[in-house]
Design a protein around this motif. Structure first.
Motif, PDB file in Angstrom:
ATOM      1  N   LEU A 237      43.094  27.392  50.092  1.00 26.90           N
ATOM      2  CA  LEU A 237      42.039  28.132  51.038  1.00 26.90           C
ATOM      3  C   LEU A 237      42.052  29.546  50.872  1.00 26.90           C
ATOM      4  O   LEU A 237      40.999  30.235  51.246  1.00 26.90           O
ATOM      5  N   THR A 238      43.280  30.084  50.422  1.00 28.26           N
ATOM      6  CA  THR A 238      43.192  31.675  50.322  1.00 28.26           C
ATOM      7  C   THR A 238      43.053  32.019  48.705  1.00 28.26           C
ATOM      8  O   THR A 238      42.555  33.158  48.644  1.00 28.26           O
ATOM      9  N   LEU A 239      43.448  31.071  47.796  1.00 29.37           N
ATOM     10  CA  LEU A 239      43.496  31.383  46.252  1.00 29.37           C
ATOM     11  C   LEU A 239      42.025  31.759  45.850  1.00 29.37           C
ATOM     12  O   LEU A 239      41.839  32.984  45.239  1.00 29.37           O
ATOM     13  N   PHE A 240      40.910  30.967  46.194  1.00 25.44           N
ATOM     14  CA  PHE A 240      39.612  31.340  45.584  1.00 25.44           C
ATOM     15  C   PHE A 240      38.660  32.566  46.497  1.00 25.44           C
ATOM     16  O   PHE A 240      38.111  33.319  45.663  1.00 25.44           O
ATOM     17  N   PRO A 241      38.870  32.506  47.733  1.00 23.77           N
ATOM     18  CA  PRO A 241      38.450  33.586  48.158  1.00 23.77           C
ATOM     19  C   PRO A 241      39.068  34.951  47.842  1.00 23.77           C
ATOM     20  O   PRO A 241      38.339  36.124  47.567  1.00 23.77           O
ATOM     21  N   GLY A 242      40.178  34.882  47.629  1.00 26.02           N
ATOM     22  CA  GLY A 242      40.975  36.121  47.149  1.00 26.02           C
ATOM     23  C   GLY A 242      40.677  36.440  45.870  1.00 26.02           C
ATOM     24  O   GLY A 242      40.440  37.684  45.342  1.00 26.02           O
ATOM     25  N   ILE A 243      40.383  35.586  44.939  1.00 27.40           N
ATOM     26  CA  ILE A 243      40.093  35.680  43.471  1.00 27.40           C
ATOM     27  C   ILE A 243      38.705  36.395  43.330  1.00 27.40           C
ATOM     28  O   ILE A 243      38.391  37.165  42.710  1.00 27.40           O
ATOM     29  N   ALA A 244      37.552  35.739  44.199  1.00 26.73           N
ATOM     30  CA  ALA A 244      36.319  36.276  44.374  1.00 26.73           C
ATOM     31  C   ALA A 244      36.246  37.664  44.718  1.00 26.73           C
ATOM     32  O   ALA A 244      35.712  38.864  44.120  1.00 26.73           O
ATOM     33  N   LEU A 245      37.270  38.089  45.869  1.00 23.18           N
ATOM     34  CA  LEU A 245      37.374  39.551  46.261  1.00 23.18           C
ATOM     35  C   LEU A 245      37.721  40.342  45.127  1.00 23.18           C
ATOM     36  O   LEU A 245      37.151  41.365  45.073  1.00 23.18           O
ATOM     37  N   ALA A 246      38.931  40.075  44.575  1.00 22.22           N
ATOM     38  CA  ALA A 246      39.611  40.859  43.627  1.00 22.22           C
ATOM     39  C   ALA A 246      38.877  40.939  42.329  1.00 22.22           C
ATOM     40  O   ALA A 246      38.639  42.259  41.894  1.00 22.22           O
ATOM     41  N   LEU A 247      37.870  40.089  41.847  1.00 20.05           N
ATOM     42  CA  LEU A 247      36.910  40.094  40.783  1.00 20.05           C
ATOM     43  C   LEU A 247      35.995  41.198  41.111  1.00 20.05           C
ATOM     44  O   LEU A 247      35.575  41.827  40.225  1.00 20.05           O
ATOM     45  N   THR A 248      35.350  41.162  42.283  1.00 23.44           N
ATOM     46  CA  THR A 248      34.296  42.115  42.476  1.00 23.44           C
ATOM     47  C   THR A 248      34.735  43.306  42.669  1.00 23.44           C
ATOM     48  O   THR A 248      34.312  44.253  42.201  1.00 23.44           O
TER      49      THR A 248
END
Length: 269
Positions: A237-248
């Motif tokens: 639940l937090t992994l994929f939104p966190g990855i998207a935010l970090a990559l951006t």
């Protein structure tokens, strides 16, 4: 630019994120608001590659749609901040005297407040929606551009070509726009790339605290807030939104570093 690895890497990652976010209605596998309580907290599967949240909504679809909000807020906040900051800095640097003193003291007042705390204070009295998030981030985002532009204008306003333009009868507005601002656009672009990364992180922080985009609208910060209660049993639940935010943010910082090296005359042979 083709020979600069930082610019290529940052631009490529950022372009992929922008495409997936802009084309979310076409690329998202499911409706981001569709609820399936029976599949709540389901892990990643072939049908739901990012898994499902506590209400059974597809996380991949919500990540795609959440990117639209984050990118829109980042672009809008930086655009408004650049307009205000460049205008204030150009007037202060070129006019000098009382105008310079007054505008810089106003800038100092805004710089005295931590940016994110000022945004939280504004959002606590405003209705939590996207437009107000942009307004709160722009309220303090312009001060860095004003300081930067003022310093650049002070170093250029006495150059020979500027003095020649004034001697030829050019109006102050024409001198500033045609002969000064066009020569300082490079550091402003670099600063804007870093500023957008900061605006996206700030928007995620406000949404995480419940002061930004409100449910059920998807936002990376709100998705992180929803997933923190299930961090041990459903980390996706937090992994994929966190990855998207970090990559951006990472792509914008890498792009900014590359642009700084490319546009800095001292780095050129």
């Amino acid at each position: 630019m083709r020979g600069n690895a930082s610019i290529r890497a940052g631009a490529l990652v950022l372009a992929i994120i922008i495409v997936f976010s802009a084309a979310a209605p076409l690329l998202a596998p499911y409706d981001p608001f569709s609820i399936d309580l029976a599949e709540g907290l389901a892990p990643a599967t072939w049908d739901h590659p990012f898994g499902q949240d506590k209400l059974g909504r597809d996380i991949a679809s919500r990540v795609f749609y959440g990117g639209r909000i984050s990118l829109m807020v980042g672009f809008a906040a930086v655009f408004i901040s650049v307009l205000i900051g460049v205008s204030v800095g150009a007037v202060a640097g070129y006019a000098g005297g009382a105008w310079d003193e007054f505008l810089m003291r106003v800038t100092d007042v805004f710089m005295a407040f931590p940016g994110i705390l000022l945004a939280i204070a504004l959002m606590s009295v405003l209705e939590p929606r996207v437009g107000n998030v942009v307004l709160s981030l722009s309220a303090f985002g312009w001060v860095g551009y004003a300081r930067l532009v003022r310093a650049q204008v002070l170093s250029l306003r006495e150059r020979e070509y500027v003095v020649a333009a004034r001697a030829a009868g050019a109006r102050p507005l024409r001198v500033v726009v045609r002969h000064i601002l066009l020569n300082i656009i490079s550091p402003v672009i670099v600063e804007a790339s870093f500023g957008m990364a900061g605006a996206i992180v700030a928007e995620a922080g406000l949404s995480f605290l419940g002061l930004g985009v409100q449910p059920p609208d998807p936002s990376w910060g709100a998705m992180l807030a929803e997933g923190r209660d299930f961090l041990l049993i459903a980390p996706h639940l937090t992994l994929f939104p966190g990855i998207a935010l970090a990559l951006t943010v990472m792509s914008l910082n890498i792009l900014g570093d590359g642009l700084r090296d490319l546009l800095d005359p001292a780095q050129k042979r």
